[in-house]
Structures are given as structure tokens and as C-alpha cells.
Design a protein around this motif. Structure first.
Motif, PDB file in Angstrom:
ATOM      1  N   PHE A   1       9.932  10.109 -12.251  1.00  0.00           N
ATOM      2  CA  PHE A   1      10.623  10.059 -13.539  1.00  0.00           C
ATOM      3  C   PHE A   1      10.892   8.620 -14.000  1.00  0.00           C
ATOM      4  N   ALA A   2      10.301   7.640 -13.322  1.00  0.00           N
ATOM      5  CA  ALA A   2      10.455   6.255 -13.766  1.00  0.00           C
ATOM      6  C   ALA A   2       9.750   6.074 -15.104  1.00  0.00           C
ATOM      7  N   GLU A   3      10.242   5.134 -15.882  1.00  0.00           N
ATOM      8  CA  GLU A   3       9.646   4.885 -17.184  1.00  0.00           C
ATOM      9  C   GLU A   3       9.777   3.401 -17.540  1.00  0.00           C
ATOM     10  N   PRO A   4       8.930   2.908 -18.416  1.00  0.00           N
ATOM     11  CA  PRO A   4       9.030   1.519 -18.862  1.00  0.00           C
ATOM     12  C   PRO A   4      10.068   1.382 -19.968  1.00  0.00           C
ATOM     13  N   GLY A   5      11.335   1.427 -19.595  1.00  0.00           N
ATOM     14  CA  GLY A   5      12.397   1.375 -20.592  1.00  0.00           C
ATOM     15  C   GLY A   5      12.393   0.110 -21.425  1.00  0.00           C
ATOM     16  N   TRP A   6      11.818  -0.962 -20.886  1.00  0.00           N
ATOM     17  CA  TRP A   6      11.749  -2.223 -21.623  1.00  0.00           C
ATOM     18  C   TRP A   6      10.987  -2.086 -22.939  1.00  0.00           C
TER      19      TRP A   6
ATOM     20  N   ASP B   1       0.843  -1.200   0.000  1.00  0.00           N
ATOM     21  CA  ASP B   1       0.000   0.000   0.000  1.00  0.00           C
ATOM     22  C   ASP B   1       0.876   1.247   0.000  1.00  0.00           C
ATOM     23  N   ASP B   2       1.437   1.562  -1.158  1.00  0.00           N
ATOM     24  CA  ASP B   2       2.326   2.717  -1.305  1.00  0.00           C
ATOM     25  C   ASP B   2       2.173   3.222  -2.737  1.00  0.00           C
ATOM     26  N   PRO B   3       1.766   4.487  -2.934  1.00  0.00           N
ATOM     27  CA  PRO B   3       1.546   5.001  -4.298  1.00  0.00           C
ATOM     28  C   PRO B   3       2.769   4.876  -5.203  1.00  0.00           C
ATOM     29  N   LEU B   4       3.956   5.145  -4.666  1.00  0.00           N
ATOM     30  CA  LEU B   4       5.153   5.062  -5.488  1.00  0.00           C
ATOM     31  C   LEU B   4       5.447   3.626  -5.911  1.00  0.00           C
ATOM     32  N   VAL B   5       5.198   2.684  -5.015  1.00  0.00           N
ATOM     33  CA  VAL B   5       5.370   1.273  -5.370  1.00  0.00           C
ATOM     34  C   VAL B   5       4.332   0.868  -6.408  1.00  0.00           C
ATOM     35  N   ARG B   6       3.108   1.299  -6.220  1.00  0.00           N
ATOM     36  CA  ARG B   6       2.047   0.921  -7.155  1.00  0.00           C
ATOM     37  C   ARG B   6       2.332   1.418  -8.567  1.00  0.00           C
ATOM     38  N   VAL B   7       2.773   2.668  -8.682  1.00  0.00           N
ATOM     39  CA  VAL B   7       3.065   3.202 -10.013  1.00  0.00           C
ATOM     40  C   VAL B   7       4.271   2.486 -10.619  1.00  0.00           C
ATOM     41  N   ALA B   8       5.288   2.219  -9.804  1.00  0.00           N
ATOM     42  CA  ALA B   8       6.455   1.498 -10.309  1.00  0.00           C
ATOM     43  C   ALA B   8       6.067   0.113 -10.816  1.00  0.00           C
ATOM     44  N   VAL B   9       5.216  -0.580 -10.078  1.00  0.00           N
ATOM     45  CA  VAL B   9       4.762  -1.900 -10.496  1.00  0.00           C
ATOM     46  C   VAL B   9       3.914  -1.788 -11.763  1.00  0.00           C
ATOM     47  N   ALA B  10       3.117  -0.744 -11.858  1.00  0.00           N
ATOM     48  CA  ALA B  10       2.283  -0.550 -13.044  1.00  0.00           C
ATOM     49  C   ALA B  10       3.123  -0.366 -14.306  1.00  0.00           C
ATOM     50  N   LEU B  11       4.352   0.102 -14.149  1.00  0.00           N
ATOM     51  CA  LEU B  11       5.227   0.304 -15.301  1.00  0.00           C
ATOM     52  C   LEU B  11       5.937  -0.974 -15.735  1.00  0.00           C
ATOM     53  N   SER B  12       5.798  -2.029 -14.966  1.00  0.00           N
ATOM     54  CA  SER B  12       6.503  -3.273 -15.255  1.00  0.00           C
ATOM     55  C   SER B  12       5.938  -3.978 -16.487  1.00  0.00           C
TER      56      SER B  12
ATOM     57  N   ARG C   1      -4.769  10.418  -4.755  1.00  0.00           N
ATOM     58  CA  ARG C   1      -4.476  11.816  -5.069  1.00  0.00           C
ATOM     59  C   ARG C   1      -5.719  12.679  -4.902  1.00  0.00           C
ATOM     60  N   ALA C   2      -6.856  12.180  -5.321  1.00  0.00           N
ATOM     61  CA  ALA C   2      -8.108  12.925  -5.171  1.00  0.00           C
ATOM     62  C   ALA C   2      -8.443  13.174  -3.707  1.00  0.00           C
ATOM     63  N   ASP C   3      -7.965  12.286  -2.833  1.00  0.00           N
ATOM     64  CA  ASP C   3      -8.184  12.455  -1.396  1.00  0.00           C
ATOM     65  C   ASP C   3      -7.129  13.349  -0.740  1.00  0.00           C
ATOM     66  N   GLY C   4      -6.210  13.878  -1.563  1.00  0.00           N
ATOM     67  CA  GLY C   4      -5.227  14.821  -1.032  1.00  0.00           C
ATOM     68  C   GLY C   4      -3.883  14.233  -0.688  1.00  0.00           C
ATOM     69  N   SER C   5      -3.595  13.018  -1.097  1.00  0.00           N
ATOM     70  CA  SER C   5      -2.324  12.387  -0.786  1.00  0.00           C
ATOM     71  C   SER C   5      -1.171  13.036  -1.565  1.00  0.00           C
ATOM     72  N   ILE C   6      -0.197  13.573  -0.843  1.00  0.00           N
ATOM     73  CA  ILE C   6       0.976  14.165  -1.485  1.00  0.00           C
ATOM     74  C   ILE C   6       1.810  13.076  -2.154  1.00  0.00           C
ATOM     75  N   GLU C   7       1.927  11.914  -1.501  1.00  0.00           N
ATOM     76  CA  GLU C   7       2.707  10.825  -2.088  1.00  0.00           C
ATOM     77  C   GLU C   7       2.104  10.375  -3.421  1.00  0.00           C
ATOM     78  N   ALA C   8       0.797  10.350  -3.502  1.00  0.00           N
ATOM     79  CA  ALA C   8       0.142   9.967  -4.753  1.00  0.00           C
ATOM     80  C   ALA C   8       0.396  11.010  -5.828  1.00  0.00           C
ATOM     81  N   GLU C   9       0.375  12.274  -5.448  1.00  0.00           N
ATOM     82  CA  GLU C   9       0.671  13.349  -6.405  1.00  0.00           C
ATOM     83  C   GLU C   9       2.090  13.220  -6.940  1.00  0.00           C
ATOM     84  N   VAL C  10       3.020  12.938  -6.041  1.00  0.00           N
ATOM     85  CA  VAL C  10       4.410  12.752  -6.455  1.00  0.00           C
ATOM     86  C   VAL C  10       4.533  11.549  -7.381  1.00  0.00           C
ATOM     87  N   ALA C  11       3.880  10.469  -7.028  1.00  0.00           N
ATOM     88  CA  ALA C  11       3.967   9.247  -7.821  1.00  0.00           C
ATOM     89  C   ALA C  11       3.445   9.438  -9.239  1.00  0.00           C
ATOM     90  N   LEU C  12       2.408  10.268  -9.381  1.00  0.00           N
ATOM     91  CA  LEU C  12       1.793  10.450 -10.696  1.00  0.00           C
ATOM     92  C   LEU C  12       2.386  11.607 -11.487  1.00  0.00           C
TER      93      LEU C  12
END
Length: 382
Positions: free
Chosen positions: A201-206, A156-167, A186-197
Motif C-alpha cells: 500500500f506504499a505510494e509516491p505521496g510526494w 536484493d529484496d522485492p519490497l525494498v526494490r518497489v519502495a525505492v522505485a516509488l522514490s 514474481r514470474a518465478d513464484g516469489s511470494i514476496e514479489a507478489e506481495v510487493a507488487l
């Protein structure tokens, strides 16, 4: 910078540069390896074994093509800040025989977790730690297996979720679910979610190595990182480039403009509309297809960032330089003060500019006449 500072006739400016570099070292701010050599008066090989841990760390942060022998000395350094600095970047990397030792080192394991291939045992060992940043680092590792990615789905971590979504190991349905969870946070005001989205700067380089049909399946992907990665691919069909050149996201359009055969009108339009994105290097005006004959027309653009790019024309006529020198923005006047086509008269005017940085740049211009330089040095009591 090195040549200008090293050859500058004013010792006060040279000393100020040296003090600045050493202050940046103490503050742990990255500074170029050439500047470190100049400020400390020693070659990089000696600086890498300097008595000061802060200096050794500074060398590790910026000397990316250092020999393996130097890297191994830095990895074994007794000071944790040096070891940490030595592993911040993927290059020169960590030899396989050092990975187990480094992954057990709290000073470096988070950095390594971002990019070294992990065995199942190493992955499990890292995930047993409760450090949030470490889990985020592991999630962004491009070498994870499908089994490893599956074990990250429940975190349960926005940054982990977005990173996994890029896999590459995540299907479209799972990716959509992960992004939806982070969007809701993010809609609920989470700063971490805003940062994650928005600031991630992670990207699906594969995707760059994927077959063409798989690459094309992401042309309509609703998630910007995938379209950015697609825009950095090679040999896409012309229709794909037309779509990417008109993408609603600037980051995608800019990535697409880096291809070797970008049409000149695409480059010019992007620069005029966005000021070359605050002069992020490499500049689009440096692209071989950019119509450099239009550079001088930028002096009449409303955006000061676009007007600044007119100074990329080394033969910019004097009336244009005078126009930019009259601008209220100091960075435009500084650009004129550094320009090779500036005249003695205009330099004289800029030497008296109320902004000291403009005056300093004018004093450092190589076309400055000896009489002007003598007057500056005399006024400074030198």
C-alpha cells in the motif's frame, strides 16, 4: 456503537460487549478508544496509565490525538509492547529529542524507520542491522535523501526494490529496471514479489506536491501506485480526470472519484459496477455529488453489495425493505433490521431470524415497541 450499547436495556448485551472489548485488548486487536472507555469505565487519560500493559498498548494504538505528555509517558513505558504501540502510527509522532533514543530501541526502531526524518548517521546505523523488515521500513521512508536512496539500490529484496522505485529520487530508467526485477521474481513464484507488487500500500505521496507538469508526466505511467497518487491530486485538467475516471485499475478510478467535483454519473457507475468496493469507508454514496435519488433503485441490482447500499436511503419504502429482508444474505437482513424506516411487523419477523446477529440488530433498533422489548427480556429470563 457507544450510545447503543451504553443505553441498551439488556445487561447481558452490555456485559457481552465489555467481554468482547477486553478480549480484543488481550489479543492485541485494535479497538476504538470510546469503546475502551466504556468497557473499562474510565476516561482515556486514566487508561493510558492503567496497570495492565496490554491496556496501555491498546490505548496507544487507537488514541491518535493524545497529548504530547501522554505520548512521552508511553515512549518511556517499561513494557516494550506499549512502546511499540505508541510508535505504530505517524501521529502523534516522536519529538526530535526522542528520536535517537527510540531508534536505538529494538521495540520501536522499525516503526520509526518508516516515517521519521533520518540523519545520515541514523540511516547508516539502521542499515548496519541485518533485519530484513527494518530495511524494508527504511526504504519506505518518505524523507530519504537521494544519497540514501542510492545506497538502497543494491538490496536484493522485492519490497525494498518497489519502495525505492516509488522514490522521487529515482529516474525512469532505474524505476523500470527495479520493477522488471520484481516482476521476474514474481514470474518465478516469489511470494514476496507478489506481495510487493499486489499487496503493497506504499505510494509516491510526494507527487501530490509536485508541479503540474511533473504530475501530468505520470498520467501514462505503467505503474499503478503513481496513477493512484495522481488521482488524489487537486486541480488537474479535465482531460486528466477523464483519463483517470476510465483507468483500467479500480484503485485509480476510486481515488479519482474522491475529488470534490466528481460528476454524479461517474460516482453512480462506479458504485453499480463494484458495489462500492465492499463498503470501504468513506462510501462513494456519501459523496456530495452522488445522486441519492437513485439509491432505492439499487434493490434490483444483481450484486448483494450494491443492494445493501440501498439502505443508505433513510426513507427507503417498505416494499424495498421487505425485498431486502427476504434476501438469503444475512448482512442484507441485518441492514434492514437496523434501518430507521423499518416497521413493527417487519421487525417482528426479523426478531425470529435464524441468524442470531440479525435478531440482535432487530432487538437493538430504536423503533422497537416496549411490548416487544418486554417479551425479549422475559424470554431471556431478565
Amino acid at each position: 456503537m457507544r450510545r447503543r450499547i451504553a443505553e441498551h436495556p439488556d445487561p447481558a448485551i452490555r456485559n457481552a460487549f465489555t467481554d468482547f472489548v477486553r478480549d480484543m485488548v488481550d489479543r492485541k486487536v485494535q479497538i476504538g478508544i470510546v469503546d475502551l472507555e466504556e468497557a473499562y469505565g474510565q476516561p482515556r487519560m486514566m487508561l493510558a496509565s492503567a496497570p495492565s500493559p496490554s491496556l496501555r498498548a491498546a490505548v496507544a494504538r487507537t488514541w491518535h490525538d493524545r497529548p504530547l505528555t501522554v505520548q512521552m509517558d508511553l515512549l518511556a513505558d517499561p513494557d516494550p509492547q506499549v512502546r511499540s504501540a505508541a510508535t505504530e502510527h505517524r501521529n502523534p509522532g516522536v519529538p526530535p529529542e526522542w528520536r535517537e533514543r527510540c531508534l536505538a530501541d529494538p521495540a520501536v526502531r522499525t516503526s520509526l524507520a518508516r516515517y521519521v526524518p533520518l540523519t545520515s548517521e541514523q540511516f547508516a546505523q539502521l542499515m548496519r542491522h541485518e533485519e530484513k523488515e527494518l530495511h524494508q521500513a527504511v526504504a519506505g521512508n518518505p524523507h530519504l535523501s537521494a544519497e540514501m536512496v542510492a545506497q538502497l539500490l543494491g538490496i536484493d529484496d522485492p519490497l525494498v526494490r518497489v519502495a525505492v522505485a516509488l522514490s522521487r529520487h529515482v529516474d525512469a530508467e532505474t524505476r523500470e529496471r527495479l520493477y522488471a526485477l520484481v516482476e521476474a521474481e514474481r514470474a518465478d513464484g516469489s511470494i514476496e514479489a507478489e506481495v510487493a507488487l499486489s499487496w503493497n500500500f506504499a505510494e509516491p505521496g510526494w507527487l501530490r506536491e509536485a508541479p503540474l507538469d511533473e504530475q501530468m508526466s505520470y498520467l501514462d505511467c505503467p505503474y499503478t501506485p503513481f496513477r493512484c497518487a495522481l488521482a488524489s491530486c487537486h486541480d488537474l485538467p479535465e482531460e486528466a480526470w477523464r483519463r483517470l475516471d476510465s483507468d483500467p485499475e479500480l484503485a485509480v478510478r476510486r481515488a479519482a472519484a474522491r475529488r470534490p467535483n466528481t460528476p454524479p454519473e461517474v460516482l453512480e457507475g462506479l458504485v453499480r459496477a463494484h458495489g462500492d468496493v465492499l463498503h470501504i469507508r468513506p462510501l462513494l454514496v456519501d459523496h456530495p455529488n452522488f445522486p441519492r435519488d437513485v439509491l432505492r433503485t439499487f434493490v434490483d441490482e444483481p450484486s448483494p453489495n450494491v443492494r445493501y447500499l440501498a439502505l443508505e436511503d433513510p426513507e427507503l419504502p417498505l416494499p424495498h425493505l421487505q425485498q431486502l429482508a427476504a434476501a438469503t444474505e444475512p448482512f442484507l437482513r441485518r441492514g434492514v433490521a437496523r434501518h430507521p424506516n423499518v416497521t413493527d411487523v417487519l421487525l417482528e419477523r426479523l426478531l425470529g431470524d435464524p441468524d442470531p446477529q440479525v435478531a440482535d440488530d432487530a432487538a437493538a433498533n430504536s423503533v422497537l415497541r416496549p411490548t416487544q422489548m418486554y417479551r425479549i427480556l422475559t424470554a431471556a429470563g431478565l
